[in-house]
Design an enzyme around this catalytic site. Structure first.
Site, PDB file in Angstrom:
ATOM      1  N   ARG A  79      -5.649 -11.516 -31.527  1.00 38.03           N
ATOM      2  CA  ARG A  79      -5.600 -10.477 -30.495  1.00 38.03           C
ATOM      3  C   ARG A  79      -4.284  -9.699 -30.609  1.00 38.03           C
ATOM      4  NH1 ARG A  79      -6.968 -13.705 -24.996  1.00 38.03           N
ATOM      5  NH2 ARG A  79      -5.266 -12.393 -24.243  1.00 38.03           N
ATOM      6  N   ARG A 114      -2.682 -13.137 -10.598  1.00 38.35           N
ATOM      7  CA  ARG A 114      -1.512 -13.216 -11.463  1.00 38.35           C
ATOM      8  C   ARG A 114      -0.260 -12.705 -10.752  1.00 38.35           C
ATOM      9  NH1 ARG A 114      -4.403 -12.855 -16.803  1.00 38.35           N
ATOM     10  NH2 ARG A 114      -2.952 -13.538 -18.396  1.00 38.35           N
ATOM     11  N   LYS A 125      -6.152 -22.129 -20.114  1.00 39.07           N
ATOM     12  CA  LYS A 125      -6.957 -21.863 -18.912  1.00 39.07           C
ATOM     13  C   LYS A 125      -8.404 -21.534 -19.284  1.00 39.07           C
ATOM     14  CE  LYS A 125      -4.415 -18.389 -17.609  1.00 39.07           C
ATOM     15  NZ  LYS A 125      -3.460 -18.401 -18.756  1.00 39.07           N
ATOM     16  N   ARG A 175       4.940 -11.388 -22.764  1.00 40.06           N
ATOM     17  CA  ARG A 175       3.966 -11.930 -21.807  1.00 40.06           C
ATOM     18  C   ARG A 175       4.499 -13.171 -21.116  1.00 40.06           C
ATOM     19  NH1 ARG A 175      -1.445 -12.762 -24.791  1.00 40.06           N
ATOM     20  NH2 ARG A 175      -2.335 -12.912 -22.714  1.00 40.06           N
ATOM     21  N   ARG A 221      -4.182 -18.741 -32.001  1.00 37.96           N
ATOM     22  CA  ARG A 221      -5.452 -18.413 -31.336  1.00 37.96           C
ATOM     23  C   ARG A 221      -6.175 -17.332 -32.120  1.00 37.96           C
ATOM     24  NH1 ARG A 221      -5.582 -17.208 -25.019  1.00 37.96           N
ATOM     25  NH2 ARG A 221      -3.960 -15.669 -25.491  1.00 37.96           N
TER      26      ARG A 221
HETATM   27  P1  ADP Z   1      -5.416 -19.106 -21.889  1.00 41.72           P
HETATM   28  O1  ADP Z   1      -6.812 -18.837 -21.425  1.00 41.72           O
HETATM   29  O2  ADP Z   1      -4.622 -19.893 -20.891  1.00 41.72           O
HETATM   30  O3  ADP Z   1      -4.699 -17.869 -22.333  1.00 41.72           O
HETATM   31  P2  ADP Z   1      -6.737 -20.423 -24.158  1.00 41.72           P
HETATM   32  O4  ADP Z   1      -7.718 -21.301 -23.467  1.00 41.72           O
HETATM   33  O5  ADP Z   1      -7.262 -19.216 -24.835  1.00 41.72           O
HETATM   34  O6  ADP Z   1      -5.508 -20.047 -23.171  1.00 41.72           O
HETATM   35  O7  ADP Z   1      -5.929 -21.332 -25.213  1.00 41.72           O
HETATM   36  C1  ADP Z   1      -4.916 -20.765 -26.043  1.00 41.72           C
HETATM   37  C2  ADP Z   1      -5.081 -21.318 -27.469  1.00 41.72           C
HETATM   38  O8  ADP Z   1      -4.711 -22.693 -27.485  1.00 41.72           O
HETATM   39  C3  ADP Z   1      -6.501 -21.233 -28.008  1.00 41.72           C
HETATM   40  O9  ADP Z   1      -6.446 -20.917 -29.376  1.00 41.72           O
HETATM   41  C4  ADP Z   1      -7.082 -22.632 -27.755  1.00 41.72           C
HETATM   42  O10 ADP Z   1      -8.052 -22.969 -28.739  1.00 41.72           O
HETATM   43  C5  ADP Z   1      -5.831 -23.518 -27.876  1.00 41.72           C
HETATM   44  N1  ADP Z   1      -5.837 -24.641 -26.929  1.00 41.72           N
HETATM   45  C6  ADP Z   1      -6.333 -24.673 -25.658  1.00 41.72           C
HETATM   46  N2  ADP Z   1      -6.139 -25.880 -25.095  1.00 41.72           N
HETATM   47  C7  ADP Z   1      -5.494 -26.646 -26.024  1.00 41.72           C
HETATM   48  C8  ADP Z   1      -5.020 -27.993 -26.062  1.00 41.72           C
HETATM   49  N3  ADP Z   1      -5.150 -28.809 -25.007  1.00 41.72           N
HETATM   50  N4  ADP Z   1      -4.407 -28.414 -27.186  1.00 41.72           N
HETATM   51  C9  ADP Z   1      -4.247 -27.582 -28.258  1.00 41.72           C
HETATM   52  N5  ADP Z   1      -4.676 -26.326 -28.301  1.00 41.72           N
HETATM   53  C10 ADP Z   1      -5.296 -25.845 -27.202  1.00 41.72           C
HETATM   54  P1  AMP Z   2      -5.793 -12.990 -20.500  1.00 40.49           P
HETATM   55  O1  AMP Z   2      -7.011 -12.882 -21.325  1.00 40.49           O
HETATM   56  O2  AMP Z   2      -6.019 -13.691 -19.180  1.00 40.49           O
HETATM   57  O3  AMP Z   2      -4.608 -13.575 -21.254  1.00 40.49           O
HETATM   58  O4  AMP Z   2      -5.381 -11.492 -20.098  1.00 40.49           O
HETATM   59  C1  AMP Z   2      -5.043 -10.540 -21.087  1.00 40.49           C
HETATM   60  C2  AMP Z   2      -4.298  -9.375 -20.444  1.00 40.49           C
HETATM   61  O5  AMP Z   2      -5.160  -8.721 -19.493  1.00 40.49           O
HETATM   62  C3  AMP Z   2      -3.034  -9.732 -19.659  1.00 40.49           C
HETATM   63  O6  AMP Z   2      -1.893  -9.865 -20.474  1.00 40.49           O
HETATM   64  C4  AMP Z   2      -2.942  -8.533 -18.703  1.00 40.49           C
HETATM   65  O7  AMP Z   2      -2.441  -7.381 -19.359  1.00 40.49           O
HETATM   66  C5  AMP Z   2      -4.411  -8.267 -18.377  1.00 40.49           C
HETATM   67  N1  AMP Z   2      -4.838  -9.033 -17.170  1.00 40.49           N
HETATM   68  C6  AMP Z   2      -5.764 -10.019 -17.121  1.00 40.49           C
HETATM   69  N2  AMP Z   2      -5.888 -10.488 -15.876  1.00 40.49           N
HETATM   70  C7  AMP Z   2      -5.015  -9.784 -15.104  1.00 40.49           C
HETATM   71  C8  AMP Z   2      -4.643  -9.802 -13.736  1.00 40.49           C
HETATM   72  N3  AMP Z   2      -5.200 -10.663 -12.881  1.00 40.49           N
HETATM   73  N4  AMP Z   2      -3.690  -8.934 -13.320  1.00 40.49           N
HETATM   74  C9  AMP Z   2      -3.122  -8.074 -14.162  1.00 40.49           C
HETATM   75  N5  AMP Z   2      -3.395  -8.006 -15.468  1.00 40.49           N
HETATM   76  C10 AMP Z   2      -4.339  -8.850 -15.940  1.00 40.49           C
END
Ligand code: ADP
Ligand code: AMP
Length: 214
Positions: free
Chosen positions: A160, A88, A13, A171, A127
């Site tokens: 992280r 969420r 995302k 999660r 990541r």
């Molecule tokens: P989210 O925001 O949904 O938690 P991220 O955008 O941080 O996810 O992506 C999670 C991990 O996967 C990151 O390390 C990113 O670089 C990698 N990633 C994102 N999109 C792709 C893809 N299409 N193919 C492979 N790896 C990806």
């Molecule tokens: P993210 O970076 O989107 O993966 O979010 C990291 C963490 O932040 C999540 O696992 C939750 O603990 C918290 N968080 C982020 N967005 C929300 C939301 N909209 N509602 C509740 N918790 C959130």
């Protein structure tokens, strides 16, 4: 254009939201980034949020909703925005809809990035996040030029806390229980658009651009 990104943690995302924000010149609003910035700055909100985040749990709705509703009413959101990681839960979605309706507005698209759980585990495990600017990389799929060092600001990269294997499973469970019902919520509203998130990053991006229009 008001866009919501849906999908499991690690589905991509944030990766896509950044690209969309740049292309359409709208702000990228990530609640996860907002909480991490608060943790870094030692704020009260950050302290409260951290206790939930470290356990892989959602931060309570009351700590999230007002924050987002205030943020989307700031001047830079006039032409739209992309929400990443919010809503969420169903109450979060209802609270956003209610606040927007009061302004005569509504969400245009909920883009659902679909990635099976098996791939998610690999994505979150690889990541790496920059401690300086928050940029995100992947050891295999989006590596930095120099290992462990951010391409953008030169700071150190970390895994992280909530991307550690024991928390990832937690999660994913929370996602399926509390967030996945939003797919049906937005489907019923007629604004859900599914995208295959298993493709490479550029292909996923092109699929989203096709939905949103050039
Ligand atoms: P989210 O925001 O949904 O938690 P991220 O955008 O941080 O996810 O992506 C999670 C991990 O996967 C990151 O390390 C990113 O670089 C990698 N990633 C994102 N999109 C792709 C893809 N299409 N193919 C492979 N790896 C990806
Ligand atoms: P993210 O970076 O989107 O993966 O979010 C990291 C963490 O932040 C999540 O696992 C939750 O603990 C918290 N968080 C982020 N967005 C929300 C939301 N909209 N509602 C509740 N918790 C959130």
């Amino acid at each position: 254009m008001k866009i919501i990104m849906l999908g499991a943690p690690g589905a991509g995302k944030g990766t896509q939201a950044k690209k969309i924000a740049a292309k359409y010149q709208i702000p990228h609003i990530s609640t996860g980034d907002i909480f991490r910035a608060n943790i870094k700055n030692g704020t009260e909100l950050g302290k409260k949020a951290k206790t939930y985040m470290d356990q892989g749990l959602l931060v309570p709705d009351e700590l999230v909703c007002d924050l987002v509703v205030d943020r989307v009413q700031q001047a830079d959101c006039e032409k739209g925005y992309i929400l990443d990681g919010f809503p969420r839960t169903i109450p979060q979605a209802e609270s956003l809809d209610k606040a927007l309706a009061a302004l005569g507005e509504s969400v245009d698209y909920a883009v659902n990035v679909e990635v099976p759980d098996e791939n998610i585990v690999k994505r979150m495990g690889g990541r790496r996040a920059c401690v300086g600017c928050g940029a995100t990389y992947h050891m295999e799929f989006a590596p930095t030029k120099k290992e462990g060092i951010c391409d953008t600001c030169g700071a150190e990269l970390i895994l992280r806390d909530d991307d550690k294997p024991e928390t990832v499973q937690k999660r994913l469970g929370v996602y399926h229980d509390q967030t996945q019902p939003l797919i049906e919520y937005y489907h019923k509203k007629g604004i859900l658009r599914d995208v295959d998130g298993t493709m490479d990053m550029e292909e996923v991006f092109q699929a989203i651009v096709k939905i949103l229009g050039a």
